[in-house]
Design a protein around this motif. Structure first.
Motif, short mmCIF file in Angstrom:
data_model
loop_
_atom_site.label_atom_id
_atom_site.label_comp_id
_atom_site.label_asym_id
_atom_site.label_seq_id
_atom_site.Cartn_x
_atom_site.Cartn_y
_atom_site.Cartn_z
N UNK A 151 0.82 -1.21 0.00
CA UNK A 151 0.00 0.00 0.00
C UNK A 151 0.85 1.26 0.00
N UNK A 152 2.14 1.11 0.24
CA UNK A 152 3.07 2.24 0.26
C UNK A 152 2.65 3.31 1.27
N UNK A 153 2.24 2.84 2.45
CA UNK A 153 1.84 3.75 3.53
C UNK A 153 2.81 3.64 4.70
N UNK A 154 2.90 4.71 5.47
CA UNK A 154 3.71 4.68 6.68
C UNK A 154 3.13 3.64 7.64
N UNK A 155 4.00 2.83 8.22
CA UNK A 155 3.53 1.82 9.17
C UNK A 155 3.33 2.47 10.53
N UNK A 156 2.20 3.18 10.66
CA UNK A 156 1.83 3.76 11.94
C UNK A 156 0.72 2.91 12.57
N UNK A 157 0.23 3.34 13.71
CA UNK A 157 -0.75 2.52 14.42
C UNK A 157 -2.06 2.39 13.64
N UNK A 158 -2.48 3.45 12.97
CA UNK A 158 -3.72 3.38 12.18
C UNK A 158 -3.59 2.37 11.06
N UNK A 159 -2.49 2.42 10.36
CA UNK A 159 -2.26 1.47 9.27
C UNK A 159 -2.21 0.05 9.81
N UNK A 160 -1.51 -0.14 10.90
CA UNK A 160 -1.34 -1.47 11.48
C UNK A 160 -2.67 -2.07 11.93
#
Length: 225
Positions: A151-160
């Motif tokens: 997804x090419x997104x930052x692995x932050x808590x929301x993404x996780x």
């Protein structure tokens, strides 16, 4: 309370004589136990509210209660200020707005799964949003991309918690508990608000489901690193 007691007891008592001696030394410029009391009085601006050298016996209960309120309010001010001063609390300040004990600490009896939620809340985890701070050279926040999906997104808590495809199977029971129906795809725009609602809920069923989800996904992530 001890300060009030010292002010009120008879001057003939040995402890009162020691106290008066310390006050005399303080007035002469020496550091004593009285200095510490004066520092506390100054820190919390108690001198602006009370005469610390004389407290009426009949009013000392009110004095103590007022001191508690002043100190509590001062603490809350510092607590809110600290939320904005520490980058590691970027997640915590999204959903933590009141200084109260969390429902999860009271209702989730299983220490191991409760610990997972605590780690997520306090950013004490291995997601790249935090681990990137410790790399040399430090990885820019926008470049701390999740390495477990495309997804090419930052692995932050929301993404996780809500978006990474690696945890889709584990996420379905959680979203069913939240939505009460078959889960929908959480869009980028809805991710933060959904996450905030999830982490600030007092619903025991949702909290338990979230803890179980985190316990499984943290283990799955560690196994795929």
């Amino acid at each position: 309370k001890y300060w009030i007691r010292l002010l009120q007891i008879d001057d003939s008592k040995l402890v009162k004589k020691a106290f008066l001696t310390q006050r005399s030394l303080f007035d002469a410029g020496y550091l004593t136990w009285v200095s510490k009391i004066e520092d506390i009085s100054s820190l919390y601006n108690l001198d602006d509210h009370f005469d610390m050298s004389h407290i009426n016996v009949r009013n000392h209960v009110n004095f103590i209660e007022d001191c508690k309120k002043i100190m509590y309010n001062k603490f809350i001010e510092k607590w809110k200020s600290d939320l904005n001063d520490f980058p590691i609390l970027r997640c915590y300040k999204l959903f933590k707005h009141d200084f109260t004990i969390e429902k999860s600490l009271l209702c989730i009896r299983d220490y191991e799964i409760r610990k997972c939620l605590t780690q997520l809340r306090l950013s004490s985890h291995k997601l790249r949003i935090e681990m990137g701070r410790h790399s040399k050279p430090k990885t820019l926040e926008g470049e701390r991309i999740c390495q477990h999906c495309d997804l090419n997104q930052v692995e932050n808590v929301c993404h996780f918690v809500l978006q990474c495809p690696l945890y889709t199977a584990e996420r379905i029971p959680l979203l069913v508990t939240i939505l009460g129906e078959e889960p929908q795809i959480i869009t980028e725009n809805d991710c933060i608000s959904t996450f905030n609602n999830l982490l600030s809920t007092d619903n025991e069923t949702i909290l338990f489901s979230l803890c179980k989800f985190l316990s499984k996904t943290f283990k799955k992530r560690d196994a795929t690193v």
